[in-house]
Design a protein around this motif. Structure first.
Motif, PDB file in Angstrom:
ATOM      1  N   TRP A  91      -8.582  -2.342   8.204  1.00 54.76           N
ATOM      2  CA  TRP A  91      -7.508  -2.290   8.686  1.00 54.76           C
ATOM      3  C   TRP A  91      -6.946  -1.359   8.824  1.00 54.76           C
ATOM      4  CZ3 TRP A  91      -3.140  -0.426   6.277  1.00 54.76           C
ATOM      5  CH2 TRP A  91      -1.711  -0.418   6.878  1.00 54.76           C
ATOM      6  N   SER A  92      -6.082  -0.086  10.091  1.00 60.04           N
ATOM      7  CA  SER A  92      -6.358   1.217   9.908  1.00 60.04           C
ATOM      8  C   SER A  92      -4.596   1.167  10.313  1.00 60.04           C
ATOM      9  CB  SER A  92      -6.657   2.206  10.921  1.00 60.04           C
ATOM     10  OG  SER A  92      -6.273   3.181  10.636  1.00 60.04           O
ATOM     11  N   SER A  93      -3.731   1.965   9.899  1.00 56.60           N
ATOM     12  CA  SER A  93      -2.543   1.706   9.969  1.00 56.60           C
ATOM     13  C   SER A  93      -2.398   2.778  11.753  1.00 56.60           C
ATOM     14  CB  SER A  93      -1.826   3.050   8.845  1.00 56.60           C
ATOM     15  OG  SER A  93      -2.194   4.286   8.148  1.00 56.60           O
ATOM     16  N   GLU A  94      -2.826   3.646  11.704  1.00 57.69           N
ATOM     17  CA  GLU A  94      -2.717   3.996  13.490  1.00 57.69           C
ATOM     18  C   GLU A  94      -3.095   3.461  14.406  1.00 57.69           C
ATOM     19  OE1 GLU A  94      -5.107   8.753  12.804  1.00 57.69           O
ATOM     20  OE2 GLU A  94      -5.872   7.113  13.559  1.00 57.69           O
ATOM     21  N   ASP A  95      -3.901   1.912  14.066  1.00 61.30           N
ATOM     22  CA  ASP A  95      -3.905   1.270  15.167  1.00 61.30           C
ATOM     23  C   ASP A  95      -2.821   0.542  16.311  1.00 61.30           C
ATOM     24  OD1 ASP A  95      -6.883   0.786  15.290  1.00 61.30           O
ATOM     25  OD2 ASP A  95      -6.629  -0.883  13.862  1.00 61.30           O
ATOM     26  N   CYS A  96      -1.686   0.491  15.549  1.00 66.67           N
ATOM     27  CA  CYS A  96      -0.834  -0.201  16.112  1.00 66.67           C
ATOM     28  C   CYS A  96       0.193   0.983  15.771  1.00 66.67           C
ATOM     29  CB  CYS A  96      -0.521  -1.428  15.677  1.00 66.67           C
ATOM     30  SG  CYS A  96      -1.460  -2.615  16.422  1.00 66.67           S
ATOM     31  N   LEU A 106       1.103  -0.840   0.217  1.00 62.43           N
ATOM     32  CA  LEU A 106       0.110  -0.026   0.340  1.00 62.43           C
ATOM     33  C   LEU A 106       1.201   1.413   0.177  1.00 62.43           C
ATOM     34  CD1 LEU A 106      -2.606  -1.190   2.867  1.00 62.43           C
ATOM     35  CD2 LEU A 106      -2.848  -1.484   0.135  1.00 62.43           C
ATOM     36  N   SER A 107       0.833   2.174  -1.118  1.00 64.66           N
ATOM     37  CA  SER A 107       1.070   3.775  -0.789  1.00 64.66           C
ATOM     38  C   SER A 107      -0.022   4.505  -1.574  1.00 64.66           C
ATOM     39  CB  SER A 107       2.370   3.101  -1.805  1.00 64.66           C
ATOM     40  OG  SER A 107       2.518   3.143  -2.940  1.00 64.66           O
ATOM     41  N   GLN A 112      -0.324  10.726   8.027  1.00 62.04           N
ATOM     42  CA  GLN A 112      -0.472   9.610   7.380  1.00 62.04           C
ATOM     43  C   GLN A 112      -1.842   8.695   8.133  1.00 62.04           C
ATOM     44  OE1 GLN A 112       2.907   7.368   5.771  1.00 62.04           O
ATOM     45  NE2 GLN A 112       4.362   8.887   5.025  1.00 62.04           N
ATOM     46  N   LEU A 113      -2.475   8.835   6.823  1.00 59.65           N
ATOM     47  CA  LEU A 113      -3.620   7.523   7.583  1.00 59.65           C
ATOM     48  C   LEU A 113      -4.137   6.583   6.240  1.00 59.65           C
ATOM     49  CD1 LEU A 113      -5.617   5.888   9.832  1.00 59.65           C
ATOM     50  CD2 LEU A 113      -7.184   8.449   9.141  1.00 59.65           C
ATOM     51  N   PHE A 114      -3.770   4.797   6.386  1.00 62.55           N
ATOM     52  CA  PHE A 114      -3.774   4.655   5.760  1.00 62.55           C
ATOM     53  C   PHE A 114      -5.448   3.852   6.263  1.00 62.55           C
ATOM     54  CE2 PHE A 114       0.590   5.021   4.214  1.00 62.55           C
ATOM     55  CZ  PHE A 114       0.478   5.128   2.882  1.00 62.55           C
ATOM     56  N   THR A 115      -6.775   3.221   5.353  1.00 65.79           N
ATOM     57  CA  THR A 115      -7.362   2.758   6.222  1.00 65.79           C
ATOM     58  C   THR A 115      -7.989   0.630   4.552  1.00 65.79           C
ATOM     59  OG1 THR A 115      -9.606   4.014   5.257  1.00 65.79           O
ATOM     60  CG2 THR A 115      -8.051   3.712   7.787  1.00 65.79           C
TER      61      THR A 115
END
Length: 215
Positions: free
Chosen positions: A142-147, A109-110, A130-133
């Motif tokens: 899935w979310s890039s912020e979770d961990c 993902l990018s 940045q925020l990927f979901t």
């Protein structure tokens, strides 16, 4: 031969000489007057109508009175080179390395980011922005912020209309949450299931979601 004759007449000779002398003086005076009128300043060629190319005192005074032009100042609404980008001029695009993934294959993902203004500007594209979901329908998987840990700022210079791409991050095809960072997570469904990648970077408008399949 002489120009003058001896005077003849009833008057004494001296009278005739005096008369001639008076006439002669008058003729000389007329000649002198004519010469003076012809040669005096402002007569003849000196009074021609050709303008003097040099500036007159009045023109010099007017030129000296003219104010010097002021330095041009860009309008307030004109963008300044290298200043912070206006988020309204920043376009984000969500990117996956493939449109379909085989079982067990992790999507990369990018995103790309483009400055659509007419001058270069600076924009923070760091992980703090940045925020990927990954979603499927209304369900977020899935979310890039979770961990995420150690988020950093990364201001970069964006040239006009030149897209720049981020380094890809893998999605492990699991459902994430802040409570499962150190434990096993349930796997996302495969078998041709459709998912969407959503990306936001700072205050710029979110990217249009990009769809992909998990087999």
């Amino acid at each position: 031969m002489s120009t003058f004759r001896n005077p003849v007449g009833p008057q004494p000779r001296s009278v005739y000489w005096r008369r001639r002398l008076v006439v002669l003086l008058g003729v000389v005076a007329v000649i002198v007057l004519v010469v003076f009128l012809v040669s005096r300043p402002g007569s003849g060629e000196a009074s021609s109508g050709i303008p003097n190319p040099s500036a007159s005192p009045t023109q010099d005074a007017e030129s000296a009175a003219e104010p010097e032009p002021e330095a041009s100042v860009p309008p307030e609404d004109q963008p300044v080179e290298g200043a912070d980008c206006d988020p309204a001029n920043v376009v984000v695009e969500a990117i996956t390395d493939k449109a379909s993934y085989a079982p067990g294959e992790q999507p990369q993902l990018s995103f790309s980011i483009t400055n659509t203004s007419v001058v270069s500007c600076t924009y923070n594209v760091g992980t703090t922005q940045q925020l990927f979901t990954v979603t499927s329908g209304a369900d977020q998987y899935w979310s890039s912020e979770d961990c995420e840990t150690g988020a950093v700022d990364a201001p970069i210079l964006l040239e006009p209309n030149l897209a720049q791409s981020s380094e890809p991050i893998p999605w492990d095809r699991t459902r994430s949450s802040a409570d499962t960072c150190d434990s096993d997570r349930p796997a996302a469904p495969g078998g041709g299931a459709t998912f969407n990648l959503n990306v936001t970077v700072g205050a710029a408008s979110p990217a249009v979601p990009t769809s992909f399949l998990l087999n």
